[in-house]
Design a protein around this motif. Structure first.
Motif, mmCIF file in Angstrom:
data_model
loop_
_atom_site.group_PDB
_atom_site.id
_atom_site.type_symbol
_atom_site.label_atom_id
_atom_site.label_comp_id
_atom_site.label_asym_id
_atom_site.label_seq_id
_atom_site.Cartn_x
_atom_site.Cartn_y
_atom_site.Cartn_z
ATOM 1 N N GLU A 101 10.285 21.083 22.966
ATOM 2 C CA GLU A 101 10.429 21.293 24.409
ATOM 3 C C GLU A 101 11.062 22.658 24.676
ATOM 4 O O GLU A 101 10.650 23.388 25.587
ATOM 5 N N ALA A 102 12.051 22.990 23.862
ATOM 6 C CA ALA A 102 12.727 24.278 24.047
ATOM 7 C C ALA A 102 11.761 25.437 23.824
ATOM 8 O O ALA A 102 11.853 26.466 24.492
ATOM 9 N N ALA A 103 10.836 25.261 22.890
ATOM 10 C CA ALA A 103 9.859 26.324 22.625
ATOM 11 C C ALA A 103 9.008 26.581 23.868
ATOM 12 O O ALA A 103 8.787 27.727 24.246
ATOM 13 N N LEU A 104 8.570 25.498 24.497
ATOM 14 C CA LEU A 104 7.810 25.646 25.746
ATOM 15 C C LEU A 104 8.609 26.417 26.773
ATOM 16 O O LEU A 104 8.108 27.309 27.451
ATOM 17 N N ARG A 105 9.855 26.018 26.892
ATOM 18 C CA ARG A 105 10.713 26.647 27.889
ATOM 19 C C ARG A 105 11.014 28.104 27.559
ATOM 20 O O ARG A 105 11.392 28.878 28.432
ATOM 21 N N ALA A 106 10.842 28.444 26.276
ATOM 22 C CA ALA A 106 11.000 29.853 25.888
ATOM 23 C C ALA A 106 9.690 30.619 26.093
ATOM 24 O O ALA A 106 9.586 31.784 25.736
ATOM 25 N N GLY A 107 8.677 29.935 26.631
ATOM 26 C CA GLY A 107 7.433 30.628 26.943
ATOM 27 C C GLY A 107 6.384 30.569 25.847
ATOM 28 O O GLY A 107 5.346 31.222 25.955
ATOM 29 N N CYS A 108 6.651 29.797 24.800
ATOM 30 C CA CYS A 108 5.680 29.673 23.696
ATOM 31 C C CYS A 108 4.375 29.091 24.239
ATOM 32 O O CYS A 108 4.347 27.960 24.699
ATOM 33 N N ILE B 78 0.960 37.222 22.393
ATOM 34 C CA ILE B 78 1.358 35.962 23.024
ATOM 35 C C ILE B 78 2.401 35.246 22.157
ATOM 36 O O ILE B 78 2.254 35.159 20.934
ATOM 37 N N ARG B 79 3.429 34.705 22.811
ATOM 38 C CA ARG B 79 4.446 33.957 22.067
ATOM 39 C C ARG B 79 3.831 32.705 21.455
ATOM 40 O O ARG B 79 3.195 31.912 22.153
ATOM 41 N N CYS B 80 4.031 32.543 20.155
ATOM 42 C CA CYS B 80 3.455 31.376 19.486
ATOM 43 C C CYS B 80 4.352 30.936 18.343
ATOM 44 O O CYS B 80 5.273 31.644 17.936
ATOM 45 N N MET B 81 4.033 29.741 17.850
ATOM 46 C CA MET B 81 4.933 29.110 16.887
ATOM 47 C C MET B 81 4.131 28.215 15.956
ATOM 48 O O MET B 81 3.060 27.718 16.313
ATOM 49 N N THR B 82 4.639 28.025 14.763
ATOM 50 C CA THR B 82 4.126 26.985 13.883
ATOM 51 C C THR B 82 5.330 26.294 13.266
ATOM 52 O O THR B 82 6.430 26.845 13.260
#
Lengths: 246, 355, 176
Positions: free
Chosen positions: B15-22, B72-76
């Motif tokens: 959820e925090a990742a989303l809120r960081a714009g991920c 784009i901000r992204c994560m794995t």
């Protein structure tokens, strides 16, 4: 008569490709299509590891250099974040059909809306002519010095045939660039791939039977003849799948 | 601030990742991190982002590479064995100066190991996250709330310094629920507007951008790496972080990170109650390693105890930080065993008075 | 004051749900709380357990291996954990599923035939909540208001009809 000039999308630089190599022709065809569709500013290309590793210097659109075999995954990342941009990968046979098999199969089966330009020259060119997944039975390479023995090294991968089985594939077509007639067909196929992408129709792959005079130990003319005599019979040209996925 | 609610570490982090714009997440299932994928598969489509389950860890990190290339901000996220597979991509990401966030919810190893909490990937994540000369930012949260707070920081610093950031959690932090609080700010997914280097189509407005890590001329490659290490020096100088408690007069200073630090802190507090002058310092960043903070915390110490859920990996960096000025001892459990505060306390007592 | 609570039984008995309720009791009473499930292959039909800490102070280890409160719902868990309860602690045992009787005199054991009670009172599947009711009675852990608030939080709105039945199960447990 239209003037024969360099397409804008093809950078005005000297490439590092060997004399007689058909990479240059394919680069040009891709660039012509980009120019004709007016999409250079909206295109991101992904280059592979292999002879075309430095293709990022040869195209004027934005370019990304991928790890060996991973171009379809990299393209997926770009496309998912930028669904309205054109994304193409440019990959050789070792990159696409050996180390990157998982990536190409899954990008295809997802119907990833990208265009793949697949160069099949039956060898690893950059590293000096080792056996590729597409090396023909009996073909001598640096790592099959007695000829590819199918009981030891197995059989070549027919990429178009394989991928055409997947529901996500909108276009799988095999072409070659050994003469003007085929060059025209190849260009049409590449254009079709980009048009499919434009219409969000799914995954398109254009396999180009290409030459490697240096590692084949042939002159450029002999190399073109080999494509005709040896490769086309094993890798028949034509459309293997065509039709919108979505 | 919104109401506090209970969330699993993995879900809170997601959820925090989303809120960081991920905007994009690319993952592959592996225990004990799978809740991150599951959570984002539910949330991403609702906020206009992308969740994609890749065919492999290798593909997932390369999707991150592509997405990050386009600005784009992204994560794995993954867990230990999966991180080994991602190291190829992480090295390319570092070599191409791209920002991204990688989560490692550690489990026991080597090999398939186990699925219980572990800290046995310290060496990998801080010293060998792929081939070549490079570093990644490494954060080690110790609570579910800190999982949340760290994500934004990881994205921001990763963007600022154009280097990959890793959040090093473990099965304990990922699986446990604790109260968390998010701020009320509206979710705004990232775009590439502040990334002029991004390969996302030049729009006929600029020269083409190239994202690349290939430099065949040694002098060019050296220049590139040296430039990167200058950036690392700035990161080291400005962004190392640690939390010290009870260290001012401590004779025995305990050093532990992540969930182990919570256990060690309980032990230190118990030691204080029984009259032993113990303190604790918890590195919050593992790279950059908080060398100065550790030196200061250990100034008055007679000895130092490093506690880890491994056979002892961070202890090497502690010894380097202290330059052999203090005796450094170790207590650890491995294989997925969580050390008990009582065991750590016994070790502190055993060390008491020694110098 | 710290309550170290261990809940154990089979997967499917609502062990984790019971833990979540307990954790929300703590949260709504302004305590520090943590909830930690066992995870992995044993989740599938095997034994399942859950650690909950409710404390006035920040929680160090969320893993409870020496509980002062134990709720057990199957024999393997009873055998495994009954001797780990700390002196002065309490154990609440579903006696319709566990035949053993504890001979420890340093802890308080309460035997509640929760599964039978649930079945007889139209509360099938709520043996866990009956045991939780018993726990509330024996410890005064929290107030009825907090219980209600936690139920409303943990039970999704589309299943709101279950709040009443869960509260009934709590009451039944408290009457044991």
């Amino acid at each position: 008569m239209p003037e024969f000039k360099r397409p804008h999308a093809l950078a005005d630089v000297t490439t590092h490709y060997c004399p007689g190599c058909t990479h240059g022709i394919v680069h040009r065809l891709v660039s012509e299509v980009i120019d004709e569709m007016g999409i250079e500013g909206d295109t991101v290309g992904i280059c592979p590891v292999g002879c075309s590793v430095m293709a990022y210097d040869y195209f004027e659109c934005d370019m990304i250099e991928a790890a060996h075999g991973r171009a379809p995954a990299v393209a997926t990342g770009v496309k998912r974040a930028n669904p309205d941009k054109f994304v193409f990968t440019y990959q050789g046979d070792g990159d696409l059909a050996a180390i990157g098999t998982a990536e190409i199969v899954h990008a295809a089966t997802r119907g990833e809306n990208i265009t793949v330009i697949f160069i099949n020259n039956t060898t690893y060119g950059m590293t000096g002519g080792q056996m590729a997944p597409t090396t023909l039975p009996g073909q001598i390479t640096q790592t099959t010095p007695y000829g590819r023995n199918t009981s030891v090294e197995g059989f070549p991968v027919r990429v178009c045939e394989m991928l055409s089985q997947l529901s996500g594939v909108a276009l799988a077509e095999r072409v070659t660039v050994i003469d003007p007639k085929n060059i025209n067909i190849a260009k049409k196929a590449i254009r079709k791939g980009f048009e499919f992408q434009k219409n969000k129709q799914g995954f398109s792959l254009i396999e180009v039977l290409s030459t490697c005079p240096t590692n084949w130990g042939k002159t450029p003319i002999e190399a073109l003849q080999r494509v005709k005599d040896e490769m086309i019979p094993y890798y028949p040209l034509g459309v293997y799948k065509e039709g919108a996925v979505r | 601030m919104a109401e506090k609610s209970l969330m699993k570490g993995n879900e809170a982090l997601a959820e925090a990742a989303l809120r960081a714009g991920c905007k994009c997440f690319f993952g592959y299932p592996i225990t004990p991190q799978t809740e991150i994928s599951a959570y984002l598969s539910k949330r991403m489509p609702k906020v206009g982002g992308t969740f994609l389950q890749a065919e492999s860890e290798v593909a997932a990190i390369n999707m991150v590479y592509g997405c990050a290339s386009s600005g784009i901000r992204c994560m794995t996220s993954s867990s230990s064995p999966g991180i080994s597979l991602k190291t190829e991509g992480i090295s390319y990401i570092a070599g191409a100066d791209l920002p991204c966030v990688v989560i490692n919810v550690q489990r026991g190893g080597p090999g398939l190991g186990g699925i219980q909490p572990s800290q046995a990937d310290y060496w990998q994540v801080t010293h060998a996250l792929g081939h070549g000369d490079f570093h990644a930012l490494v954060f080690a949260p110790a609570s579910v709330q800190e999982m949340v707070d760290t994500v934004t920081k990881a994205f921001d610093l990763s963007d600022e310094f154009r280097m990959p950031a890793v959040i090093l959690a473990d099965g304990l932090l990922g699986q446990m629920m604790e109260p968390v609080q998010f701020d009320d700010a509206e979710i705004k997914l990232s775009d590439a507007s502040n990334k002029p280097w991004a390969a996302n189509g030049h729009g006929n407005k600029r020269k083409h951008n190239i994202i690349n890590s290939l430099y065949l001329q040694p002098d060019q490659l050296e220049d590139k790496v040296v430039e990167r290490f200058k950036r690392y020096e700035k990161v080291k100088a400005e962004h190392s972080e640690a939390v010290a408690d009870y260290c001012d007069d401590a004779e025995t200073v305990v050093i532990a990170y992540g969930s182990t630090a919570r256990l060690a802190k309980s032990a230190v507090e118990a030691a204080r109650k029984s009259g032993i002058k113990a303190g604790i310092i918890r590195p919050v960043t593992l790279w950059p390693f908080p060398v100065k903070q550790i030196q200061k915390a250990c100034e008055n110490a007679k000895n130092v105890l490093v506690v880890e859920m491994s056979m002892g990996q961070m202890i090497d960096d502690v010894k380097l930080a202290l330059n052999c000025s203090k005796p450094v001892e170790f207590y650890g459990r491995t294989g997925g065993i969580i050390p008990k505060p009582a065991e750590i306390l016994a070790k502190i007592k055993e060390m008491g008075g020694k110098d | 004051m710290t309550n170290q609570i261990l809940l154990a039984g089979f997967g499917g008995q609502g062990i984790l749900f019971m833990g979540k309720l307990l954790a929300y009791f703590g949260l709504y009473d302004d305590k520090e709380v943590s909830w930690l499930p066992s995870y992995g292959p044993e989740m599938r039909g095997g034994t399942c357990n859950c650690s909950v800490c409710i404390s006035d102070d920040p929680i160090g280890s969320p893993l409870v291996d020496e509980p002062n409160i134990l709720i057990v719902m199957n024999t393997p868990s009873y055998d495994k954990f009954i001797n780990s309860v700390t002196e002065g602690g309490i154990a609440i045992i579903d006696s319709s599923l566990i035949e053993s009787k504890c001979d420890r005199t340093d802890i308080s054991c309460f035997y509640v035939p929760a599964t039978t009670l649930a079945n007889e009172n139209g509360l099938k599947g709520m043996a866990n909540i009956i045991l939780l009711g018993k726990l509330l009675k024996e410890t005064g852990l929290t107030s009825p208001e907090t219980v209600k608030k936690a139920m409303e939080k943990v039970i999704p709105p589309k299943r709101a009809n279950l709040i009443e039945t869960n509260l009934k199960a709590i009451e039944l447990g408290m009457s044991q």
